[in-house]
Design a protein around this motif. Structure first.
Motif, PDB file in Angstrom:
ATOM      1  N   GLY A 143     -28.683  33.255  16.205  1.00 28.71           N
ATOM      2  CA  GLY A 143     -29.216  31.935  15.899  1.00 28.71           C
ATOM      3  C   GLY A 143     -28.479  30.870  16.678  1.00 28.71           C
ATOM      4  N   LYS A 144     -29.074  29.698  16.765  1.00 31.12           N
ATOM      5  CA  LYS A 144     -28.376  28.531  17.303  1.00 31.12           C
ATOM      6  C   LYS A 144     -28.534  27.405  16.307  1.00 31.12           C
ATOM      7  N   GLU A 149     -24.223  25.580  18.638  1.00 32.25           N
ATOM      8  CA  GLU A 149     -23.380  26.775  18.543  1.00 32.25           C
ATOM      9  C   GLU A 149     -24.235  28.014  18.331  1.00 32.25           C
ATOM     10  N   LEU A 150     -23.885  29.091  19.022  1.00 35.39           N
ATOM     11  CA  LEU A 150     -24.566  30.369  18.830  1.00 35.39           C
ATOM     12  C   LEU A 150     -23.927  31.123  17.670  1.00 35.39           C
ATOM     13  N   ASN A 202     -21.334  39.811  24.258  1.00 33.81           N
ATOM     14  CA  ASN A 202     -19.996  40.063  24.772  1.00 33.81           C
ATOM     15  C   ASN A 202     -19.352  41.086  23.851  1.00 33.81           C
ATOM     16  N   MET A 203     -19.359  42.330  24.274  1.00 36.68           N
ATOM     17  CA  MET A 203     -18.936  43.420  23.397  1.00 36.68           C
ATOM     18  C   MET A 203     -17.450  43.339  23.055  1.00 36.68           C
ATOM     19  N   VAL A 204     -16.654  42.718  23.928  1.00 32.28           N
ATOM     20  CA  VAL A 204     -15.204  42.655  23.705  1.00 32.28           C
ATOM     21  C   VAL A 204     -14.876  41.791  22.492  1.00 32.28           C
ATOM     22  N   ILE A 205     -15.534  40.637  22.408  1.00 26.44           N
ATOM     23  CA  ILE A 205     -15.231  39.708  21.307  1.00 26.44           C
ATOM     24  C   ILE A 205     -16.350  39.652  20.271  1.00 26.44           C
ATOM     25  N   GLY A 206     -17.430  40.413  20.496  1.00 29.59           N
ATOM     26  CA  GLY A 206     -18.506  40.474  19.517  1.00 29.59           C
ATOM     27  C   GLY A 206     -19.235  39.162  19.328  1.00 29.59           C
ATOM     28  N   GLU A 207     -19.448  38.433  20.433  1.00 31.17           N
ATOM     29  CA  GLU A 207     -20.144  37.152  20.348  1.00 31.17           C
ATOM     30  C   GLU A 207     -21.340  37.126  21.284  1.00 31.17           C
ATOM     31  N   PRO A 208     -22.396  36.389  20.918  1.00 27.03           N
ATOM     32  CA  PRO A 208     -23.560  36.269  21.800  1.00 27.03           C
ATOM     33  C   PRO A 208     -23.155  35.658  23.142  1.00 27.03           C
ATOM     34  N   HIS A 209     -23.803  36.111  24.205  1.00 25.47           N
ATOM     35  CA  HIS A 209     -23.493  35.662  25.558  1.00 25.47           C
ATOM     36  C   HIS A 209     -24.281  34.384  25.856  1.00 25.47           C
ATOM     37  N   LYS A 210     -23.564  33.283  25.953  1.00 26.02           N
ATOM     38  CA  LYS A 210     -24.231  31.988  26.125  1.00 26.02           C
ATOM     39  C   LYS A 210     -25.129  31.915  27.347  1.00 26.02           C
TER      40      LYS A 210
END
Length: 264
Positions: A143-144, A149-150, A202-210
């Motif tokens: 979501g955004k 923010e994602l 971003n698999m390293v930090i587990g966050e959506p790739h902006k």
């Protein structure tokens, strides 16, 4: 069913395309997606990825997504439902159970084994004030918020080994399902199958790739003609930029909430 609603403030564009590996072997796309806009700007999305190892994975994905949309659509979703975490969580859990039962019944009808229709499943219910998501298996819901923010609404549920995941037909599917609620000012929703995971997360930090999501959310927000928008999304998913990095089936559902309404 997936028609553009001029009277609605949700703008939604979605597509599933066959992966290059399936094209080479003349296999069909085993992904499925459905979405519907209910009264009071309640958006419901269902996305599924039939297991490549399952002989009827494509059918399982189609049955699961269709069942989810129909099941949730006939529920009375009121402002009280949307304001109550337990009611929303139960609504998602019941939809997962309905999908599992429908797939099980289809297996009996086809004289097949339950696991022959193995599929992942992601369900998202969204309004401008809340996003409620349930997920079995891999894939991703993002979501955004109004601050730009994602939000990783869900993350892939991988098994102990690489390329292993839980399916709707797994014994522990319902018990291990992710069910998450986000009470934010939601302006965009994105749901995708695992073919896009490596590009979108971003698999390293587990966050959506902006760099992946932000342009796509802008595209959904600014889309005018639904037919043209879908063609553009299909072309994007089929482009060398994407297919050089993944050969799997690809599904992406994008939604944008326009607070001032929208008309052609």
């Amino acid at each position: 069913m997936n028609r553009f609603k001029q009277s609605s403030q949700w703008l939604t564009v979605a597509a599933s395309v066959c992966g290059t590996s399936h094209l080479k072997t003349q296999q069909p796309c085993q992904d499925a997606h459905r979405w519907r806009i209910l009264p009071d700007n309640v958006l419901v999305v269902a996305v599924a990825d039939g297991a490549g190892s399952a002989s009827l994975g494509k059918l399982g994905a189609a049955i699961a997504t269709e069942t989810v949309i129909e099941h949730i659509s006939i529920q009375e979703i009121t402002s009280d439902t949307l304001a109550d975490d337990d009611l929303l969580s139960n609504l998602l859990a019941d939809a997962l159970l309905a999908a599992r039962k429908a797939v099980e019944n289809e297996a009996v009808k086809c004289s097949s084994q339950f696991h022959d229709l193995a599929t992942t499943l992601i369900i998202a219910i969204a309004t401008p004030k809340v996003a409620a998501v349930a997920q079995i298996g891999d894939g991703l819901a993002v979501g955004k918020n109004s601050a730009g923010e994602l939000l990783a609404l869900t993350l892939p549920n991988s098994g102990e080994y690489i390329n292993e995941t839980t399916f709707l037909t797994s014994l522990d599917a319902i018990d291990t399902a992710q069910i998450k609620l986000w009470r934010e000012n939601i302006v965009n929703i994105g749901v995708l199958t695992d073919g896009l995971q490596m590009l979108a997360l971003n698999m390293v930090i587990g966050e959506p790739h902006k760099p992946f999501f932000l342009p796509l959310f802008d595209f959904a927000t600014n889309s005018q003609d639904p037919t043209t928008a879908k063609e553009q999304l299909v072309n994007f998913l089929s482009s060398d930029r994407i297919t050089q990095r993944t050969d799997d089936d690809l599904t992406l559902v994008l939604a944008a909430f326009k607070s001032n309404g929208h008309s052609n």
